[in-house]
Enzyme design. Structure first.
Site: not given
Length: 879
Positions: A632, A706, A793
């Site tokens: 990306r 992002d 996470d």
């Protein structure tokens, strides 16, 4: 002629045209005048249109110039802000320069490792049995071979070449210890530089030859007469073997074994070790029971048969069992009779407590020393009872000369493994590694005379303490006893700790760049900062790495207790830790102010003074942004641009997870600090937490590619983390929810008044946890992350809460942090949430319990929403 009279003119023209038809003499002249007026009207209209066009053009130019003026004003403000930042940076540089001149302790490089040499060997005469039996470290260890900087090199005698006895070493013991030795980082193949020499002893079930053993010891090539700095490992897994070293003159060699007589053990020198009852190596969490519930089916259990005394112990007719009965006994061997009587009374008491006591073996037994309790039934049957027991009883031998026995250590091993809290009756018995392990945190150690009060004692222990002892017992078992490899590593670390030597540094992860040495990535044109023009969030500085390995010897010499019992990790040396102590406040102004940046030079202040100095309780530092990305490029570059001009940023590490290298024509933004792009070995979310060697700061800001955060939000999070260095500090909060129907855990991302996780897509954490995640945490957790390509996470939150027993800290009111216009994330898919439910429940199985803790606490800035005088300013405008 105005447009309003147009109709009248046309009407008059019509009438005169009619007159002309009748031959009026004035018609031609009047017509001429009318046409002239029409021409004048047309000319005036054209002029008006031209004037209107010119007016509109001038208005457009005025608007354009006004816009340029506003842009110039904004640019002036930006330039003024940049100038103020530069002035502030100059001031910070002056502070640093002055500190470099004045500070008393200069930065020292790691000293050169000092090894012993072949010339340092001196042959000494074999000490007498009397001298050998009085050995202590300061009497029998040659410290000259073990310099502080040597790294504790260990030489392992090949047991096939140097066999001390004629007994055959158990194949499991030989294979597992040999494997463990070969994987230990301290092992050296050069005996001349060795600090310690390891000798593996065989098990013997037959008559020992004392003279032969002593002769074989003296023939070891590096024994040098007295065996100093040798460790004799007498390890086994068979309870029937004899102590092959009993009454043997072992010189100045240290002995590590399971079985000792009190007269043979040399306190502060020899080591009591557990038997090798676990597997050779590998994960230890599998097939272990969970911590919950705190109180199991049986409050207390015991299985055993006393050798030669079963009839006396099972047919007792005592009517009373009082403290005076116990205290007035003259024959210590009678204690076991009273113990059995007290246990039977506990079993018949009028309480709801259940007990499991077995004093006669019904299906075979393992025989030990003559004065101790044999172990009953098969291993599987015993472990089933222990899994259902809150406490397990370990009765020490009645023979006080038995300092440590195989069966006692076996009972301890099985109890810790299965989560039954051990109660050791008889405080003369020695538990493994007792010099450094605080066994009071994991078990109850009582004199036998307390047996009459035992029921009262264990009923008063609350659930919190039960969980605490069970948790500590499992940590000790997993780290020190679960496998042969762990036992050997613990023995070597035990010796090294006694020598006051530091462990070897934990390894860093290599950071191969995606660019080869000759390729120069293209740079983007200048970037305009998007920070608030009226708000300064801190000075810009040159990269400043966090000092490393400052407390090596302090931790090794003064904090052995914490290392062995709280962190339960004496095997590695970390460059820095989040638990390091802080100075008292006055030290910043009286003799220890190097690196500190107190707000207003100690006077304090509001927003302006706050933004000029880091303040806080620790010296200045910076943080590293770690950003994981996968194909990306546009999103990545956009996120990097937002970091331009961010204060206290050391560098940005981009972890390139994609299979293809970045396009050669990709332009990278110059954000004022290095941007280093690391090529990952494989596409894994675990790469987010690898301790890369190019990360030179304690603080890591983990950010999704992002995720867009304002500079003031990042700076606020960094300042909060500096006050809570052992916790995850970040923005998006989540929590674990209990499913009452299916009795398991769910992952929940709804808005909630409490939380238990802070997502690492936008969070600060200490680099110490990157080491723990990548090298110490069970591999099964990382494997599950790779399987689902999800949950990394959650795993990090589990790990930090497991280590600290604290919840994370959420800052600001942010609940989401995605950038507008970015592609839809994978987390929008329902499969994503289903996988996270499964992850949480699997992680609970691995850790043995749910380590996440709930919190209703959120951190916002001081003075936020506070009314201030006109000459003051808030710390942060929007936080």
């Amino acid at each position: 002629v105005s447009d309003d009279n147009s109709d009248d003119i046309h009407h008059t023209r019509y009438k005169f045209e009619a007159l002309e038809d009748f031959g009026s003499p004035k018609a031609a002249d009047l017509r001429f005048r009318i046409e002239e007026m029409m021409r004048i009207k047309l000319s005036v209209s054209n002029e008006l249109r031209d004037l209107e066009n010119k007016r509109q053009k001038l208005q457009g130019e005025i608007s354009l110039h006004s816009q340029k003026i506003e842009e110039l004003k904004a640019d002036v403000l930006r330039q003024q802000q940049e100038l103020e930042k530069l002035k502030l940076s100059v001031e910070q540089a002056k502070y640093a320069q002055q500190e470099a001149i004045e500070k008393n302790m200069p930065e020292l490089a790691a000293p050169k490792r000092i090894f012993a040499s072949e010339e340092d060997h001196v042959t000494l005469s074999m000490p007498s049995n009397t001298l050998s039996s009085s050995c202590r470290f300061h009497l029998c260890i040659d410290y000259s071979r073990c310099s502080f900087t040597s790294g504790f090199p260990v030489y392992f005698y090949n047991p096939e070449e140097h066999r001390v006895s004629q007994s055959v070493i158990n194949s499991f013991v030989l294979d597992s210890i040999s494997r463990a030795i070969n994987s230990n980082p301290h092992v050296t193949y050069d005996p001349h530089i060795a600090c310690v020499f390891i000798v593996l002893i065989g098990e013997s079930e037959s008559q020992r030859n004392k003279t032969s053993i002593e002769r074989h010891l003296r023939e070891l090539p590096y024994w040098y007469g007295d065996g100093r700095n040798h460790v004799l490992l007498n390890l086994g897994r068979n309870p029937t073997v004899k102590n092959i070293l009993r009454h043997v003159n072992t010189g100045r060699a240290l002995i590590a074994q399971t079985v000792y007589l009190a007269s043979e053990f040399r306190p502060g020198f020899d080591i009591v070790v557990p038997p090798l009852l676990g597997k050779s190596h590998g994960p230890s969490w599998e097939n272990l029971p969970l911590y919950a519930p705190a109180r199991r089916k049986f409050l207390l259990s015991f299985q055993g048969e006393h050798r030669g005394r079963s009839s006396n112990l099972t047919n007792l007719n005592r009517t009373t069992s009082t403290l005076s009965t116990v205290y007035n006994m003259t024959n210590y061997s009678e204690f076991d009779s009273v113990i059995v009587e007290c246990l039977k009374k506990m079993q018949s008491s009028n309480t709801d407590d259940n007990f499991f006591f077995q004093f006669v073996c019904s299906n075979g037994k393992i025989e030990g020393e003559k004065s101790e309790w044999d172990v009953c039934e098969t291993r599987a049957e015993r472990e089933k009872i222990l899994e259902e027991s809150t406490f397990s009883l370990i009765i020490s031998p009645t023979n006080l000369s038995l300092y440590s026995t195989f069966l006692t250590q076996m009972r301890l091993f099985d109890s810790l493994k299965n989560g039954a809290i051990p109660i050791v009756l008889g405080d003369h018995i020695q538990l493994p590694f007792a010099d450094l392990i605080d066994w009071n945190k994991a078990c109850l150690m009582l004199p036998k005379a307390r047996v009459t009060e035992l029921h009262f004692l264990i009923r008063t222990i609350v659930d919190n303490d039960l969980y605490g002892m069970r948790h500590q017992g499992r940590l000790l078992w997993e780290k020190y006893f679960s496998t042969s490899e762990n036992i050997l590593n613990t023995i070597l670390s035990f010796v090294r700790s006694r020598l006051k030597l530091t462990p070897l540094p934990i390894k860093e992860e290599a950071s191969p760049s995606v660019f080869n040495a000759t390729f120069q990535p293209l740079k983007m044109e200048g970037i305009i900062a998007d920070a608030e023009a009226e708000e300064s969030v801190g000075p810009l500085e040159a990269p400043y790495p966090s000092p490393k390995f400052r407390r090596n010897l302090t931790i090794t010499i003064n904090e052995n207790y914490e290392t062995w019992n709280k962190l339960v990790d004496p095997f590695r040396l970390y460059p820095y830790m989040p638990f390091d102590p802080v100075l008292p406040s006055e030290a910043k102004f009286l003799g220890s102010g190097v690196g500190f940046r107190p707000i207003g030079k100690g006077v304090g202040g509001a927003g302006k003074e706050f933004s000029e100095s880091l303040g806080g309780n620790v010296p200045r530092e910076q943080f590293t942004v770690v950003m994981l990305t996968y194909e990306r490029e546009a999103v990545l570059i956009n996120s990097l641009q937002h970091l331009y001009g961010l204060p206290h940023l050391n560098k940005v590490v981009v972890v390139w997870n994609g299979p293809h290298l970045p396009p050669e024509d990709l332009r990278w933004p110059d954000i004022g600090v290095p941007v280093q792009v690391v090529k990952a070995k494989k596409n894994s979310l675990n790469n987010r937490f690898l301790p890369y060697d190019i990360i030179e700061t304690e603080a890591i800001l983990s950010v999704d590619d992002d995720a867009h955060l304002r500079h003031d939000e990042i700076m606020f999070g960094f300042r909060v983390w500096r006050e809570a260095r052992d916790r995850i500090v970040g923005f998006p909060g989540r929590y674990h929810a209990w499913d009452g129907k299916f009795k398991n855990w769910l992952y929940n991302s709804n808005y909630s008044c409490e939380l238990s996780m802070v997502l690492t897509g936008a969070a600060f954490f200490h680099k110490y946890y990157a080491y723990m995640y990548s090298y110490i945490m069970p591999q099964a957790v990382r494997d599950k992350v790779d399987e689902y390509m999800n949950c990394e996470d959650i795993a990090m939150n589990f790990l930090v809460s497991h280590i600290t027993r604290k919840p994370p800290l959420k800052v600001t009111s942010r609940w989401t942090f995605r950038c507008p216009g970015c592609p839809v994330a994978l987390s929008e898919d329902n499969t994503h949430f289903q996988e996270r439910h499964k992850c949480i429940n699997f992680f609970v199985q691995v850790f043995g319990y749910m380590p996440l803790l709930n919190t209703q606490f959120r951190v916002d800035s001081v003075l936020f929403k506070t009314r201030l005088p006109h000459d003051k300013q808030k710390c942060f405008k929007f936080i």
